[in-house]
Design an enzyme around this catalytic site. Structure first.
Site, PDB file in Angstrom:
ATOM      1  N   TYR A   1       0.855  -1.194   0.000  1.00  0.00           N
ATOM      2  CA  TYR A   1       0.000   0.000   0.000  1.00  0.00           C
ATOM      3  C   TYR A   1       0.890   1.243   0.000  1.00  0.00           C
ATOM      4  O   TYR A   1       1.101   1.888   1.021  1.00  0.00           O
ATOM      5  CB  TYR A   1      -0.977  -0.044   1.187  1.00  0.00           C
ATOM      6  CG  TYR A   1      -2.034  -1.099   0.970  1.00  0.00           C
ATOM      7  CD1 TYR A   1      -3.232  -0.794   0.336  1.00  0.00           C
ATOM      8  CD2 TYR A   1      -1.811  -2.429   1.318  1.00  0.00           C
ATOM      9  CE1 TYR A   1      -4.184  -1.778   0.075  1.00  0.00           C
ATOM     10  CE2 TYR A   1      -2.754  -3.419   1.070  1.00  0.00           C
ATOM     11  CZ  TYR A   1      -3.939  -3.075   0.453  1.00  0.00           C
ATOM     12  OH  TYR A   1      -4.877  -4.041   0.189  1.00  0.00           O
TER      13      TYR A   1
ATOM     14  N   ARG B   1       2.040   6.521   7.205  1.00  0.00           N
ATOM     15  CA  ARG B   1       2.671   5.623   8.185  1.00  0.00           C
ATOM     16  C   ARG B   1       3.679   6.393   9.017  1.00  0.00           C
ATOM     17  O   ARG B   1       3.772   6.215  10.229  1.00  0.00           O
ATOM     18  CB  ARG B   1       3.360   4.465   7.454  1.00  0.00           C
ATOM     19  CG  ARG B   1       2.393   3.415   6.945  1.00  0.00           C
ATOM     20  CD  ARG B   1       3.124   2.180   6.427  1.00  0.00           C
ATOM     21  NE  ARG B   1       3.600   2.331   5.064  1.00  0.00           N
ATOM     22  CZ  ARG B   1       2.929   1.934   3.982  1.00  0.00           C
ATOM     23  NH1 ARG B   1       1.744   1.371   4.107  1.00  0.00           N
ATOM     24  NH2 ARG B   1       3.422   2.091   2.780  1.00  0.00           N
TER      25      ARG B   1
ATOM     26  N   ASP C   1      -5.462  -8.846  10.991  1.00  0.00           N
ATOM     27  CA  ASP C   1      -5.816  -8.927   9.566  1.00  0.00           C
ATOM     28  C   ASP C   1      -6.450 -10.290   9.309  1.00  0.00           C
ATOM     29  O   ASP C   1      -6.174 -11.258  10.021  1.00  0.00           O
ATOM     30  CB  ASP C   1      -4.580  -8.747   8.668  1.00  0.00           C
ATOM     31  CG  ASP C   1      -4.963  -8.292   7.257  1.00  0.00           C
ATOM     32  OD1 ASP C   1      -4.826  -7.090   6.963  1.00  0.00           O
ATOM     33  OD2 ASP C   1      -5.405  -9.148   6.460  1.00  0.00           O
TER      34      ASP C   1
ATOM     35  N   ASP D   1      -7.637   0.954   9.056  1.00  0.00           N
ATOM     36  CA  ASP D   1      -7.377   1.177   7.628  1.00  0.00           C
ATOM     37  C   ASP D   1      -8.054   0.081   6.812  1.00  0.00           C
ATOM     38  O   ASP D   1      -7.389  -0.759   6.193  1.00  0.00           O
ATOM     39  CB  ASP D   1      -5.855   1.193   7.389  1.00  0.00           C
ATOM     40  CG  ASP D   1      -5.512   1.537   5.943  1.00  0.00           C
ATOM     41  OD1 ASP D   1      -6.360   2.141   5.248  1.00  0.00           O
ATOM     42  OD2 ASP D   1      -4.391   1.203   5.513  1.00  0.00           O
TER      43      ASP D   1
ATOM     44  N   CYS E   1     -10.668   4.486   2.113  1.00  0.00           N
ATOM     45  CA  CYS E   1     -10.074   4.559   0.772  1.00  0.00           C
ATOM     46  C   CYS E   1     -11.152   4.397  -0.289  1.00  0.00           C
ATOM     47  O   CYS E   1     -10.871   4.077  -1.435  1.00  0.00           O
ATOM     48  CB  CYS E   1      -8.974   3.517   0.614  1.00  0.00           C
ATOM     49  SG  CYS E   1      -9.553   1.836   0.787  1.00  0.00           S
TER      50      CYS E   1
HETATM   51  N1  SAH Z   1      -2.727  -0.556   6.593  1.00  0.00           N
HETATM   52  C1  SAH Z   1      -2.190  -1.442   5.594  1.00  0.00           C
HETATM   53  C2  SAH Z   1      -3.134  -1.650   4.429  1.00  0.00           C
HETATM   54  C3  SAH Z   1      -4.500  -2.214   4.780  1.00  0.00           C
HETATM   55  S1  SAH Z   1      -5.346  -2.863   3.416  1.00  0.00           S
HETATM   56  C4  SAH Z   1      -0.828  -0.950   5.156  1.00  0.00           C
HETATM   57  O1  SAH Z   1      -0.424   0.185   5.505  1.00  0.00           O
HETATM   58  O2  SAH Z   1      -0.106  -1.671   4.467  1.00  0.00           O
HETATM   59  C5  SAH Z   1      -6.697  -3.671   4.114  1.00  0.00           C
HETATM   60  C6  SAH Z   1      -6.409  -5.005   4.784  1.00  0.00           C
HETATM   61  O3  SAH Z   1      -7.608  -5.429   5.410  1.00  0.00           O
HETATM   62  C7  SAH Z   1      -5.997  -6.153   3.887  1.00  0.00           C
HETATM   63  O4  SAH Z   1      -4.757  -6.636   4.333  1.00  0.00           O
HETATM   64  C8  SAH Z   1      -7.090  -7.237   4.078  1.00  0.00           C
HETATM   65  O5  SAH Z   1      -6.535  -8.549   4.157  1.00  0.00           O
HETATM   66  C9  SAH Z   1      -7.670  -6.870   5.391  1.00  0.00           C
HETATM   67  N2  SAH Z   1      -9.083  -7.195   5.645  1.00  0.00           N
HETATM   68  C10 SAH Z   1     -10.139  -7.058   4.822  1.00  0.00           C
HETATM   69  N3  SAH Z   1     -11.284  -7.334   5.485  1.00  0.00           N
HETATM   70  C11 SAH Z   1     -10.950  -7.656   6.755  1.00  0.00           C
HETATM   71  C12 SAH Z   1     -11.686  -7.998   7.916  1.00  0.00           C
HETATM   72  N4  SAH Z   1     -13.026  -8.056   7.920  1.00  0.00           N
HETATM   73  N5  SAH Z   1     -11.011  -8.230   9.058  1.00  0.00           N
HETATM   74  C13 SAH Z   1      -9.668  -8.164   9.079  1.00  0.00           C
HETATM   75  N6  SAH Z   1      -8.914  -7.822   8.010  1.00  0.00           N
HETATM   76  C14 SAH Z   1      -9.548  -7.570   6.865  1.00  0.00           C
END
Ligand code: SAH
Length: 406
Positions: free
Chosen positions: A214, A221, A259, A309, A349
């Site tokens: 990302y 970050r 996650d 996020d 997003c």
């Molecule tokens: N903050 C991260 C990007 C997050 S992207 C960074 O800086 O790199 C969103 C993430 O949410 C993905 O990794 C996806 O696997 C996860 N995700 C999607 N739905 C979810 C849920 N219901 N519970 C937990 N994780 C989830």
């Protein structure tokens, strides 16, 4: 005769205002023998030249505009100079990983190019780009010194263009299983020494989300790390641990990552280790954030900083209301388990959720949670994900840092 997209009367305004999309509903007819994916002029009902771009009758966005200059041909010189301009505008970024081409906002609709160290990762999102893909890749390797170019066009939007999803090496060497990249960390005062200056990540460009990482959260970050010094941090939707690694590097006491993807968490563990942090098993939690937040609340677990996020919840206008409820629910429960004076860092997003609407949703969440909250910072996209003024749709990422009182 070159193809001509003739607009309906009164539908010229967005084109004149340099919006790069022409929707099927604005088109009266397409004259001449232009194939889907080919170049055509866009003209008014009276036949006046307005712009030039590529067409695809299968897509609701029937034309994507490339130039408003009648004298500018869409040839090799055009593609090369657009790529060159986009790449040059990133030259001061000083990052080993960044977005080099951000589609419409860089005058190259349908094309995304991300750089990860010695590899480029390309997404061809439209038929117009698919047709010139190999040529574009040829120019790219001339402009950037890389070992290979990998394609990650395995995205749903290709189907709207009548294209199958595809991924694989386009030129040069295949990328390794992980590519190491460096991000600038939080720079603390000199008395804190060098801590947090450089943060390293492993990126799996072949199997990771999007093009592997990302990149759009790179600046955030680092900014968010400033709120995490000495804190117990809950990093929700952590992916490969981006926010957690930055937070710990800045001096967070602990970071718990949640996650739903076991693979992402495995890489998060490696990323933490790479930066000198050994994760305990309960720092990496595989599960659903919605239910886990409730579990924490029931257990009375609290945190100093919570980062939210989530993935994109809204893909069509019809999904906005339901998504608003999901955002509100997440933010409400997160606020309930924040220690008084703690920080909620919350993102959306979804492009179809405006910054205004998002702020209202977070406000609603604070009312329901019975917690007062102040916005202390507003976050957006980094400069390598620019938003062309004539294309406000490019703005999708927004975040609020809220100090949450009792
Ligand atoms: N903050 C991260 C990007 C997050 S992207 C960074 O800086 O790199 C969103 C993430 O949410 C993905 O990794 C996806 O696997 C996860 N995700 C999607 N739905 C979810 C849920 N219901 N519970 C937990 N994780 C989830």
């Amino acid at each position: 005769m070159t193809g001509r997209v003739v607009l309906k009367a009164g539908r010229e305004k967005p084109v004149r205002q340099k919006h790069p999309w022409v929707f099927s509903g604005a088109i009266q007819r397409i004259d001449g023998d232009v194939e889907d994916g080919g170049i055509a002029d866009v003209v008014s009902t009276q036949g006046e030249f307005l712009a030039r771009g590529y067409v695809n009758r299968r897509s609701q966005i029937t034309a994507r505009l490339l130039t408003w200059d009648e004298d500018e041909a869409i040839d090799s010189t055009f593609w090369r100079s657009r790529l060159e301009r986009a790449i040059r505008s990133r030259s001061t970024l000083n990052a080993t990983a960044c977005r080099l081409v951000n589609a419409e906002s860089d005058g190259l609709p349908g094309l995304v190019v991300d750089r990860y160290g010695a590899w480029l990762v390309v997404q061809a999102l439209t038929l117009g780009v698919e047709r010139v893909k190999q040529e574009l890749v040829g120019w790219l390797v001339g402009l950037v010194d890389v070992q290979g170019v990998y394609e990650r066009s395995d995205v749903d939007v290709r189907e709207k263009e009548g294209l199958a999803q595809t991924a694989g090496v386009l030129v040069g060497a295949a990328p390794p299983d992980v590519i190491e990249i460096v991000e600038r960390g939080l720079t603390l005062s000199p008395s804190d020494g060098e801590r947090g200056e450089v943060v390293r990540f492993l990126v799996d460009v072949k199997r990771g989300h999007k093009t592997g990482f990302y990149l759009d959260q790179r600046e955030n970050r680092r900014k968010v790390a400033a709120y995490c010094i000495g804190a117990e941090v809950l990093n929700l939707f952590s992916y490969t641990g981006g926010f957690a690694v930055h937070a710990l590097s800045a001096g967070a006491h602990r970071a718990v990552n949640v996650d739903s993807s076991a693979e992402a968490l495995m890489l998060a563990r490696r990323n933490l280790a790479l930066n000198g942090f050994e994760a305990r098993d309960d720092d990496l939690v595989e599960g659903d954030v919605f239910s886990l937040l409730r579990k924490y609340r029931a257990e009375g677990r609290t945190f100093d900083v919570i980062i939210l996020d989530p993935p994109k919840f809204v893909h069509t206008v019809g999904q906005i209301e339901r998504a608003a409820r999901a955002y509100k629910d997440l933010n409400r429960v997160a606020m309930q388990i924040l220690r008084p004076g703690g920080f909620l860092v919350t993102f959306s997003c979804s492009g179809l959720v405006s910054p205004d609407l998002f702020q209202k949703i977070v406000f609603g969440a604070s009312l329901d949670a019975g917690r007062n909250a102040q916005i202390v910072a507003k976050l957006s996209q980094p400069s390598d994900h620019p938003i062309l003024l004539s294309f406000p749709e490019a703005e999708y990422l927004k975040g609020l840092v809220c100090r949450v009182g009792g």
